[in-house]
Design a protein around this motif. Structure first.
Motif: not given
Length: 259
Positions: A62, A64, A70, A122, A125
């Motif tokens: 991952f 950012p 991401t 988010d 993820v």
């Protein structure tokens, strides 16, 4: 197939190459590795943005992206992430090239294209992480015993199940079970606490060495270094090793040592 040590190596390459660098351009050479994102959106979301500190869970990586989604990599069977100089020739299987400010670029290289590259907010993820067990590097002995005790199926299938423990693949599992002297076909629920403790200890040792190497090292003193021999012999006892399919994967073990 990239496993936890390989992906950790890709993370380190990314940190060396791209952390706190801006993406100046993106060359999507094959849209077949994009998952749930278009080339247009990938370019719009990444160009001009800073890459943050990459992190890994199991076989997932991952990254950012400053103030945005991401960037998520999964490497399937043949994927890798390379940090290259901008003047290095493009290779046939370089599917995506992230051009960075300076003289470096990141290349997602993948022959078979079984997985690929995503952009995730988010919540997306979180959904990925919800489907994964704890990272294999972070599992303590008590947690490991709880995760495997009483599970249906073979011990190898339990170790390879990413929803149980994230990051272990075929090579790692065979190496770990060989070191722990456990037959990979043994039902997980039949294992004693002593055997489970041996497996956990072997997992820690194998992962520590493999992460330093950036792969499961094919040393001749390891099962991994013998498994592809024409007639593989056990590095420990010298006996003939056997192979069969477990969880659909070729599995190699020593019937003399692993009982």
């Amino acid at each position: 197939m990239p496993e936890l040590p390989d992906v950790e190596g890709f993370r380190q390459a990314l940190l060396t190459c791209g952390r706190r660098r801006s993406v100046t351009d993106i060359d999507v050479r094959d849209t077949g590795v994009l998952r749930g994102v278009t080339e247009k959106r990938l370019r719009r979301e990444l160009t001009g943005k800073l890459l943050g500190k990459a992190w890994r869970h199991g076989k997932w990586l991952f990254v950012p992206v400053g103030g945005g989604p991401t960037l998520v990599f999964h490497f399937g069977m043949t994927g890798s992430l390379r940090c290259c100089s901008s003047d290095e020739p493009i290779e046939t299987h370089d599917r995506i090239v992230l051009k960075l400010d300076g003289t470096r670029n990141l290349r997602y290289r993948d022959q078979r294209k079984l997985q690929g590259v995503r952009l995730a907010r988010d919540t997306a993820v979180d959904r990925i992480l919800d489907g994964l067990g704890p990272d294999a590097l972070a599992v303590n002995r008590g947690e490991f015993l709880d995760l495997l005790s009483g599970r249906r199926g073979t011990v190898k299938s339990a170790l390879m199940d990413q929803s149980v423990i994230a990051g272990l693949g075929n090579l790692l599992c065979d190496e770990i079970l060989w070191r722990a002297r456990v037959d990979p076909r043994t039902p997980a629920r039949n294992l004693s606490e002593k055997a489970l403790r041996r497996i956990h200890a072997a997992m820690g040792r194998v992962l520590a060495t493999s992460v330093r190497a950036g792969c499961v090292p094919p040393r001749r003193s390891w099962l991994t270094g013998r498994r592809d021999d024409t007639a593989p012999l056990c590095p420990r006892c010298g006996g003939s090793m056997r192979s069969c399919r477990v969880t659909g994967r070729r599995t190699v073990w020593c019937p003399q040592c692993q009982t």
